[in-house]
Design a protein around this motif. Structure first.
Motif, PDB file in Angstrom:
ATOM      1  N   SER A   1       0.826  -1.208   0.000  1.00  0.00           N
ATOM      2  CA  SER A   1       0.000   0.000   0.000  1.00  0.00           C
ATOM      3  C   SER A   1       0.860   1.259   0.000  1.00  0.00           C
ATOM      4  CB  SER A   1      -0.962  -0.009   1.189  1.00  0.00           C
ATOM      5  OG  SER A   1      -0.260  -0.163   2.396  1.00  0.00           O
ATOM      6  N   HIS A   2       2.066   1.170   0.564  1.00  0.00           N
ATOM      7  CA  HIS A   2       2.989   2.314   0.530  1.00  0.00           C
ATOM      8  C   HIS A   2       3.441   2.596  -0.898  1.00  0.00           C
ATOM      9  CE1 HIS A   2       3.440   3.061   4.801  1.00  0.00           C
ATOM     10  NE2 HIS A   2       3.437   1.750   4.973  1.00  0.00           N
ATOM     11  N   GLU A   3       3.807   1.536  -1.630  1.00  0.00           N
ATOM     12  CA  GLU A   3       4.254   1.711  -3.012  1.00  0.00           C
ATOM     13  C   GLU A   3       3.155   2.311  -3.886  1.00  0.00           C
ATOM     14  OE1 GLU A   3       7.133  -1.674  -4.431  1.00  0.00           O
ATOM     15  OE2 GLU A   3       5.598  -2.535  -3.092  1.00  0.00           O
ATOM     16  N   LEU A   4       1.899   1.977  -3.591  1.00  0.00           N
ATOM     17  CA  LEU A   4       0.777   2.450  -4.396  1.00  0.00           C
ATOM     18  C   LEU A   4       0.202   3.782  -3.914  1.00  0.00           C
ATOM     19  CD1 LEU A   4      -1.057  -0.963  -4.845  1.00  0.00           C
ATOM     20  CD2 LEU A   4       0.267   0.284  -6.576  1.00  0.00           C
ATOM     21  N   GLY A   5       0.653   4.254  -2.768  1.00  0.00           N
ATOM     22  CA  GLY A   5       0.136   5.505  -2.225  1.00  0.00           C
ATOM     23  C   GLY A   5      -1.263   5.371  -1.644  1.00  0.00           C
ATOM     24  N   ASN A   6      -1.622   4.153  -1.200  1.00  0.00           N
ATOM     25  CA  ASN A   6      -2.960   3.904  -0.662  1.00  0.00           C
ATOM     26  C   ASN A   6      -2.979   3.823   0.860  1.00  0.00           C
ATOM     27  OD1 ASN A   6      -4.099   3.697  -3.207  1.00  0.00           O
ATOM     28  ND2 ASN A   6      -3.718   1.515  -3.348  1.00  0.00           N
ATOM     29  N   THR A   7      -2.020   4.435   1.507  1.00  0.00           N
ATOM     30  CA  THR A   7      -1.953   4.366   2.960  1.00  0.00           C
ATOM     31  C   THR A   7      -1.597   5.725   3.534  1.00  0.00           C
ATOM     32  OG1 THR A   7      -0.951   3.212   4.829  1.00  0.00           O
ATOM     33  CG2 THR A   7       0.468   3.648   2.951  1.00  0.00           C
ATOM     34  N   SER A   8      -1.917   5.885   4.794  1.00  0.00           N
ATOM     35  CA  SER A   8      -1.604   7.140   5.473  1.00  0.00           C
ATOM     36  C   SER A   8      -0.175   7.153   6.000  1.00  0.00           C
ATOM     37  CB  SER A   8      -2.581   7.344   6.636  1.00  0.00           C
ATOM     38  OG  SER A   8      -2.481   6.265   7.547  1.00  0.00           O
ATOM     39  N   GLY A   9       0.555   6.072   5.763  1.00  0.00           N
ATOM     40  CA  GLY A   9       1.943   6.018   6.193  1.00  0.00           C
ATOM     41  C   GLY A   9       2.159   5.256   7.477  1.00  0.00           C
ATOM     42  N   ASP A  10       1.094   4.687   8.045  1.00  0.00           N
ATOM     43  CA  ASP A  10       1.240   3.960   9.297  1.00  0.00           C
ATOM     44  C   ASP A  10       1.266   2.449   9.103  1.00  0.00           C
ATOM     45  OD1 ASP A  10      -1.366   3.465   8.628  1.00  0.00           O
ATOM     46  OD2 ASP A  10      -2.242   4.339  10.430  1.00  0.00           O
ATOM     47  N   GLY A  11       1.485   2.000   7.865  1.00  0.00           N
ATOM     48  CA  GLY A  11       1.553   0.572   7.591  1.00  0.00           C
ATOM     49  C   GLY A  11       0.186  -0.080   7.464  1.00  0.00           C
ATOM     50  N   SER A  12      -0.855   0.713   7.286  1.00  0.00           N
ATOM     51  CA  SER A  12      -2.209   0.174   7.217  1.00  0.00           C
ATOM     52  C   SER A  12      -2.490  -0.442   5.848  1.00  0.00           C
ATOM     53  CB  SER A  12      -3.221   1.269   7.524  1.00  0.00           C
ATOM     54  OG  SER A  12      -3.133   2.290   6.562  1.00  0.00           O
ATOM     55  N   CYS A  13      -3.679  -1.022   5.747  1.00  0.00           N
ATOM     56  CA  CYS A  13      -4.114  -1.695   4.527  1.00  0.00           C
ATOM     57  C   CYS A  13      -4.206  -0.712   3.375  1.00  0.00           C
ATOM     58  CB  CYS A  13      -5.441  -2.390   4.781  1.00  0.00           C
ATOM     59  SG  CYS A  13      -6.804  -1.283   5.172  1.00  0.00           S
ATOM     60  N   PRO A  14      -4.610  -1.121   2.229  1.00  0.00           N
ATOM     61  CA  PRO A  14      -5.103  -2.401   1.748  1.00  0.00           C
ATOM     62  C   PRO A  14      -3.972  -3.309   1.270  1.00  0.00           C
ATOM     63  CG  PRO A  14      -5.420  -0.759   0.081  1.00  0.00           C
ATOM     64  CD  PRO A  14      -4.810  -0.057   1.256  1.00  0.00           C
ATOM     65  N   ASP A  15      -4.296  -4.598   1.147  1.00  0.00           N
ATOM     66  CA  ASP A  15      -3.287  -5.562   0.724  1.00  0.00           C
ATOM     67  C   ASP A  15      -3.958  -6.843   0.248  1.00  0.00           C
ATOM     68  OD1 ASP A  15      -0.599  -6.130   0.295  1.00  0.00           O
ATOM     69  OD2 ASP A  15      -0.040  -5.682   2.360  1.00  0.00           O
ATOM     70  N   VAL A  16      -3.236  -7.612  -0.575  1.00  0.00           N
ATOM     71  CA  VAL A  16      -3.690  -8.917  -1.059  1.00  0.00           C
ATOM     72  C   VAL A  16      -2.548  -9.899  -0.855  1.00  0.00           C
ATOM     73  CG1 VAL A  16      -4.530 -10.233  -3.044  1.00  0.00           C
ATOM     74  CG2 VAL A  16      -5.150  -7.814  -2.816  1.00  0.00           C
ATOM     75  N   TRP A  17      -2.841 -11.027  -0.181  1.00  0.00           N
ATOM     76  CA  TRP A  17      -1.808 -12.008   0.153  1.00  0.00           C
ATOM     77  C   TRP A  17      -2.233 -13.424  -0.209  1.00  0.00           C
ATOM     78  CZ3 TRP A  17       3.020 -11.594   2.465  1.00  0.00           C
ATOM     79  CH2 TRP A  17       3.418 -10.293   2.788  1.00  0.00           C
ATOM     80  N   GLU A  18      -1.301 -14.191  -0.749  1.00  0.00           N
ATOM     81  CA  GLU A  18      -1.498 -15.625  -0.941  1.00  0.00           C
ATOM     82  C   GLU A  18      -1.162 -16.322   0.368  1.00  0.00           C
ATOM     83  OE1 GLU A  18       0.334 -19.253  -3.604  1.00  0.00           O
ATOM     84  OE2 GLU A  18       0.371 -17.229  -4.423  1.00  0.00           O
ATOM     85  N   LEU A  19      -1.997 -17.293   0.736  1.00  0.00           N
ATOM     86  CA  LEU A  19      -1.768 -18.045   1.963  1.00  0.00           C
ATOM     87  C   LEU A  19      -1.030 -19.353   1.663  1.00  0.00           C
ATOM     88  CD1 LEU A  19      -5.270 -17.598   3.647  1.00  0.00           C
ATOM     89  CD2 LEU A  19      -3.209 -16.211   3.926  1.00  0.00           C
ATOM     90  N   SER A  20      -0.504 -19.957   2.688  1.00  0.00           N
ATOM     91  CA  SER A  20       0.276 -21.184   2.546  1.00  0.00           C
ATOM     92  C   SER A  20      -0.525 -22.332   1.944  1.00  0.00           C
ATOM     93  CB  SER A  20       0.861 -21.601   3.896  1.00  0.00           C
ATOM     94  OG  SER A  20      -0.163 -21.772   4.865  1.00  0.00           O
ATOM     95  N   ASN A  21      -1.859 -22.287   2.025  1.00  0.00           N
ATOM     96  CA  ASN A  21      -2.683 -23.347   1.441  1.00  0.00           C
ATOM     97  C   ASN A  21      -3.226 -22.974   0.062  1.00  0.00           C
ATOM     98  OD1 ASN A  21      -4.628 -21.474   2.045  1.00  0.00           O
ATOM     99  ND2 ASN A  21      -5.868 -22.830   3.314  1.00  0.00           N
ATOM    100  N   GLY A  22      -2.803 -21.825  -0.485  1.00  0.00           N
ATOM    101  CA  GLY A  22      -3.232 -21.391  -1.805  1.00  0.00           C
ATOM    102  C   GLY A  22      -4.419 -20.443  -1.789  1.00  0.00           C
ATOM    103  N   ASP A  23      -5.118 -20.324  -0.665  1.00  0.00           N
ATOM    104  CA  ASP A  23      -6.212 -19.363  -0.561  1.00  0.00           C
ATOM    105  C   ASP A  23      -5.646 -17.942  -0.562  1.00  0.00           C
ATOM    106  OD1 ASP A  23      -8.113 -21.362  -0.500  1.00  0.00           O
ATOM    107  OD2 ASP A  23      -8.414 -21.270   1.670  1.00  0.00           O
ATOM    108  N   VAL A  24      -6.513 -16.949  -0.613  1.00  0.00           N
ATOM    109  CA  VAL A  24      -6.095 -15.549  -0.706  1.00  0.00           C
ATOM    110  C   VAL A  24      -6.727 -14.747   0.421  1.00  0.00           C
ATOM    111  CG1 VAL A  24      -6.136 -13.488  -2.165  1.00  0.00           C
ATOM    112  CG2 VAL A  24      -5.869 -15.742  -3.205  1.00  0.00           C
ATOM    113  N   ALA A  25      -5.919 -13.904   1.064  1.00  0.00           N
ATOM    114  CA  ALA A  25      -6.404 -12.984   2.097  1.00  0.00           C
ATOM    115  C   ALA A  25      -6.406 -11.575   1.518  1.00  0.00           C
ATOM    116  CB  ALA A  25      -5.510 -13.040   3.330  1.00  0.00           C
ATOM    117  N   VAL A  26      -7.507 -10.866   1.712  1.00  0.00           N
ATOM    118  CA  VAL A  26      -7.634  -9.492   1.244  1.00  0.00           C
ATOM    119  C   VAL A  26      -7.858  -8.599   2.458  1.00  0.00           C
ATOM    120  CG1 VAL A  26      -8.980  -7.888  -0.164  1.00  0.00           C
ATOM    121  CG2 VAL A  26      -8.590 -10.233  -0.960  1.00  0.00           C
ATOM    122  N   ILE A  27      -7.052  -7.569   2.568  1.00  0.00           N
ATOM    123  CA  ILE A  27      -7.188  -6.593   3.652  1.00  0.00           C
ATOM    124  C   ILE A  27      -7.728  -5.310   3.040  1.00  0.00           C
ATOM    125  CG2 ILE A  27      -5.974  -5.289   5.430  1.00  0.00           C
ATOM    126  CD1 ILE A  27      -3.790  -7.523   5.310  1.00  0.00           C
TER     127      ILE A  27
END
Length: 90
Positions: A22-48
């Motif tokens: 989100s920092h690279e995309l400029g979608n955060t206030s600078g405090d490490g907050s969301c949004p984000d998309v992550w692949e999980l160890s079982n292949g599912d996807v987590a969306v923040i």
């Protein structure tokens, strides 16, 4: 799954970010907050993202529902476009 209802696995680990932070995309206030998309160890996807379930509940299209235990999450378009390069074809 062979006819079984899918269930999220709470023990799966976040293993790989899809796209840019989100920092690279400029979608955060600078405090490490969301949004984000992550692949999980079982292949599912987590969306923040922002939980807007209550805002959309009364205006979902026919055939769309948010079941108990589910939430409708909104992420910026730029987050999903950046994630596209990491989404497998199959």
């Amino acid at each position: 799954m062979d006819g079984e209802r899918w269930q999220a696995d709470p023990s799966a680990q976040l293993t790989r970010r899809w796209g840019k932070s989100s920092h690279e995309l400029g979608n955060t206030s600078g405090d490490g907050s969301c949004p984000d998309v992550w692949e999980l160890s079982n292949g599912d996807v987590a969306v923040i993202g922002q939980d807007l379930t209550d805002s959309y509940r009364g205006r979902l299209p026919d055939g769309v529902s948010v079941d108990p235990g589910e939430r409708l999450i909104i992420v910026p378009r730029s987050t999903m476009i950046a994630a596209r390069v990491d989404i497998p074809d199959a």
